[in-house]
Design a protein around this motif. Structure first.
Motif, PDB file in Angstrom:
ATOM      1  N   GLU A  45       0.856  -1.155  -0.409  1.00  0.00           N
ATOM      2  CA  GLU A  45      -0.344  -0.299   0.172  1.00  0.00           C
ATOM      3  C   GLU A  45       0.827   0.889   0.166  1.00  0.00           C
ATOM      4  OE1 GLU A  45      -3.164   0.072   2.880  1.00  0.00           O
ATOM      5  OE2 GLU A  45      -3.841  -1.078   1.853  1.00  0.00           O
ATOM      6  N   ARG A  46       1.013   2.099  -1.244  1.00  0.00           N
ATOM      7  CA  ARG A  46       1.562   3.267  -1.397  1.00  0.00           C
ATOM      8  C   ARG A  46      -0.290   4.189  -0.884  1.00  0.00           C
ATOM      9  NH1 ARG A  46       7.103   2.209  -1.410  1.00  0.00           N
ATOM     10  NH2 ARG A  46       6.831   4.553  -2.740  1.00  0.00           N
ATOM     11  N   GLN A  47       0.931   5.607   0.086  1.00  0.00           N
ATOM     12  CA  GLN A  47      -0.495   6.484  -0.077  1.00  0.00           C
ATOM     13  C   GLN A  47       0.038   7.945  -0.306  1.00  0.00           C
ATOM     14  OE1 GLN A  47      -2.445   7.398   3.020  1.00  0.00           O
ATOM     15  NE2 GLN A  47      -2.778   4.666   2.682  1.00  0.00           N
ATOM     16  N   TYR A  48      -0.836   8.231  -1.554  1.00  0.00           N
ATOM     17  CA  TYR A  48      -0.340  10.112  -2.336  1.00  0.00           C
ATOM     18  C   TYR A  48      -0.885  11.525  -2.018  1.00  0.00           C
ATOM     19  CZ  TYR A  48       1.109   6.189  -5.233  1.00  0.00           C
ATOM     20  OH  TYR A  48       2.207   5.467  -5.392  1.00  0.00           O
ATOM     21  N   ASP A  49      -0.718  12.660  -1.955  1.00  0.00           N
ATOM     22  CA  ASP A  49      -1.638  13.312  -1.293  1.00  0.00           C
ATOM     23  C   ASP A  49      -2.694  13.727  -2.839  1.00  0.00           C
ATOM     24  OD1 ASP A  49      -0.532  14.259   0.906  1.00  0.00           O
ATOM     25  OD2 ASP A  49       1.202  14.835  -0.306  1.00  0.00           O
ATOM     26  N   ALA A  50      -1.882  13.552  -4.107  1.00  0.00           N
ATOM     27  CA  ALA A  50      -3.147  13.503  -5.514  1.00  0.00           C
ATOM     28  C   ALA A  50      -2.813  12.214  -6.099  1.00  0.00           C
ATOM     29  CB  ALA A  50      -1.916  14.778  -5.696  1.00  0.00           C
ATOM     30  N   MET A  51      -4.188  12.281  -7.004  1.00  0.00           N
ATOM     31  CA  MET A  51      -3.618  11.160  -7.808  1.00  0.00           C
ATOM     32  C   MET A  51      -2.748  10.894  -8.976  1.00  0.00           C
ATOM     33  SD  MET A  51      -5.683   7.994  -8.025  1.00  0.00           S
ATOM     34  CE  MET A  51      -6.290   8.127  -7.007  1.00  0.00           C
ATOM     35  N   PRO A  52      -1.875  10.231  -8.714  1.00  0.00           N
ATOM     36  CA  PRO A  52      -0.559   9.733 -10.051  1.00  0.00           C
ATOM     37  C   PRO A  52      -0.985   9.317 -10.497  1.00  0.00           C
ATOM     38  CG  PRO A  52      -0.194   8.020  -8.131  1.00  0.00           C
ATOM     39  CD  PRO A  52      -1.522   9.093  -7.789  1.00  0.00           C
ATOM     40  N   THR A  53       0.444   9.326 -12.163  1.00  0.00           N
ATOM     41  CA  THR A  53      -0.283   8.977 -13.342  1.00  0.00           C
ATOM     42  C   THR A  53       0.072   7.574 -12.949  1.00  0.00           C
ATOM     43  OG1 THR A  53       1.945   9.602 -14.373  1.00  0.00           O
ATOM     44  CG2 THR A  53       0.248  11.387 -14.495  1.00  0.00           C
ATOM     45  N   ILE A  54       0.037   6.784 -13.593  1.00  0.00           N
ATOM     46  CA  ILE A  54       1.087   5.926 -14.235  1.00  0.00           C
ATOM     47  C   ILE A  54       2.641   5.911 -13.938  1.00  0.00           C
ATOM     48  CG2 ILE A  54       1.569   3.279 -15.283  1.00  0.00           C
ATOM     49  CD1 ILE A  54      -1.543   3.224 -15.653  1.00  0.00           C
ATOM     50  N   GLU A  55       2.760   6.585 -14.721  1.00  0.00           N
ATOM     51  CA  GLU A  55       4.252   7.188 -15.149  1.00  0.00           C
ATOM     52  C   GLU A  55       4.805   7.041 -13.845  1.00  0.00           C
ATOM     53  OE1 GLU A  55       5.453   9.553 -18.406  1.00  0.00           O
ATOM     54  OE2 GLU A  55       4.571   7.971 -19.670  1.00  0.00           O
ATOM     55  N   GLN A  56       4.182   8.500 -12.983  1.00  0.00           N
ATOM     56  CA  GLN A  56       4.504   8.467 -11.458  1.00  0.00           C
ATOM     57  C   GLN A  56       4.718   7.442 -10.567  1.00  0.00           C
ATOM     58  OE1 GLN A  56       1.854  11.121 -10.966  1.00  0.00           O
ATOM     59  NE2 GLN A  56       3.353  13.326 -11.367  1.00  0.00           N
ATOM     60  N   VAL A  57       3.828   6.667 -10.772  1.00  0.00           N
ATOM     61  CA  VAL A  57       4.360   5.191 -10.067  1.00  0.00           C
ATOM     62  C   VAL A  57       5.432   5.025  -9.997  1.00  0.00           C
ATOM     63  CG1 VAL A  57       2.570   3.085  -9.662  1.00  0.00           C
ATOM     64  CG2 VAL A  57       1.421   5.169  -9.605  1.00  0.00           C
ATOM     65  N   ILE A  58       4.994   4.545 -11.112  1.00  0.00           N
ATOM     66  CA  ILE A  58       6.842   3.624 -11.465  1.00  0.00           C
ATOM     67  C   ILE A  58       7.805   4.051 -11.743  1.00  0.00           C
ATOM     68  CG2 ILE A  58       7.932   2.362 -13.717  1.00  0.00           C
ATOM     69  CD1 ILE A  58       5.251   2.453 -14.764  1.00  0.00           C
ATOM     70  N   THR A  59       8.009   5.711 -11.644  1.00  0.00           N
ATOM     71  CA  THR A  59       9.235   5.745 -11.613  1.00  0.00           C
ATOM     72  C   THR A  59       9.642   6.360  -9.960  1.00  0.00           C
ATOM     73  OG1 THR A  59       8.678   7.884 -11.932  1.00  0.00           O
ATOM     74  CG2 THR A  59       9.372   7.578 -13.249  1.00  0.00           C
ATOM     75  N   GLU A  60       8.503   6.801  -9.160  1.00  0.00           N
ATOM     76  CA  GLU A  60       8.495   6.491  -7.921  1.00  0.00           C
ATOM     77  C   GLU A  60       9.497   4.975  -7.403  1.00  0.00           C
ATOM     78  OE1 GLU A  60       5.808   6.585  -4.996  1.00  0.00           O
ATOM     79  OE2 GLU A  60       5.577   5.099  -5.377  1.00  0.00           O
ATOM     80  N   ARG A  61       9.257   4.388  -7.909  1.00  0.00           N
ATOM     81  CA  ARG A  61      10.101   2.948  -7.546  1.00  0.00           C
ATOM     82  C   ARG A  61      10.709   2.913  -8.124  1.00  0.00           C
ATOM     83  NH1 ARG A  61       6.088  -0.669  -4.537  1.00  0.00           N
ATOM     84  NH2 ARG A  61       7.849  -2.265  -5.440  1.00  0.00           N
ATOM     85  N   GLY A  62      11.644   4.011  -8.913  1.00  0.00           N
ATOM     86  CA  GLY A  62      13.029   3.262  -9.058  1.00  0.00           C
ATOM     87  C   GLY A  62      13.124   2.468 -10.411  1.00  0.00           C
ATOM     88  N   ALA A  63      12.100   2.055 -10.670  1.00  0.00           N
ATOM     89  CA  ALA A  63      12.137   1.367 -12.243  1.00  0.00           C
ATOM     90  C   ALA A  63      11.833   2.587 -13.104  1.00  0.00           C
ATOM     91  CB  ALA A  63      10.455   0.904 -12.026  1.00  0.00           C
ATOM     92  N   ALA A  64      13.141   1.932 -14.087  1.00  0.00           N
ATOM     93  CA  ALA A  64      12.850   2.569 -15.372  1.00  0.00           C
ATOM     94  C   ALA A  64      11.599   2.633 -16.710  1.00  0.00           C
ATOM     95  CB  ALA A  64      14.232   1.406 -16.073  1.00  0.00           C
ATOM     96  N   LEU A  65      10.753   3.578 -17.808  1.00  0.00           N
ATOM     97  CA  LEU A  65       9.852   3.559 -18.100  1.00  0.00           C
ATOM     98  C   LEU A  65      10.168   2.378 -19.054  1.00  0.00           C
ATOM     99  CD1 LEU A  65       8.631   7.346 -17.806  1.00  0.00           C
ATOM    100  CD2 LEU A  65       7.775   5.418 -16.514  1.00  0.00           C
ATOM    101  N   THR A  66      11.267   1.896 -19.376  1.00  0.00           N
ATOM    102  CA  THR A  66      11.269   0.669 -20.489  1.00  0.00           C
ATOM    103  C   THR A  66      11.464  -0.997 -20.030  1.00  0.00           C
ATOM    104  OG1 THR A  66      13.970   0.979 -20.316  1.00  0.00           O
ATOM    105  CG2 THR A  66      12.113   2.410 -21.621  1.00  0.00           C
ATOM    106  N   ASN A  67      10.716  -1.623 -20.428  1.00  0.00           N
ATOM    107  CA  ASN A  67      10.908  -3.069 -20.175  1.00  0.00           C
ATOM    108  C   ASN A  67      10.229  -3.337 -19.137  1.00  0.00           C
ATOM    109  OD1 ASN A  67      12.549  -3.216 -22.602  1.00  0.00           O
ATOM    110  ND2 ASN A  67      14.449  -3.057 -21.444  1.00  0.00           N
TER     111      ASN A  67
END
Length: 69
Positions: A12-34
């Protein structure tokens, strides 16, 4: 201000505002490729990552592609 809760890869992750899918991926330290993303058990194609609306309580799975076996 109500916090938004999303479940990302079982955590479970908490956010102040609704993120985009890209924001969720990058905040986890994952690259947007592959990576592949499913929201609520449905795959979301990469071109739709910015436009797909997320909702409080959504279950998001991020899958990293790897080579070899």
């Amino acid at each position: 201000n109500k916090m938004i809760t999303l479940k990302v890869n079982g955590e479970e992750r908490q956010y102040d505002a609704m993120p985009t899918i890209e924001q969720v991926i990058t905040e986890r330290g994952a690259a947007l490729t592959n990576v592949a993303v499913a929201v609520g058990g449905k795959m979301v194609p990469r071109p739709n990552w910015q436009s797909t609306e997320l909702h409080d309580g959504d279950n998001i799975i991020i899958i990293k592609a790897s080579y070899g076996g």
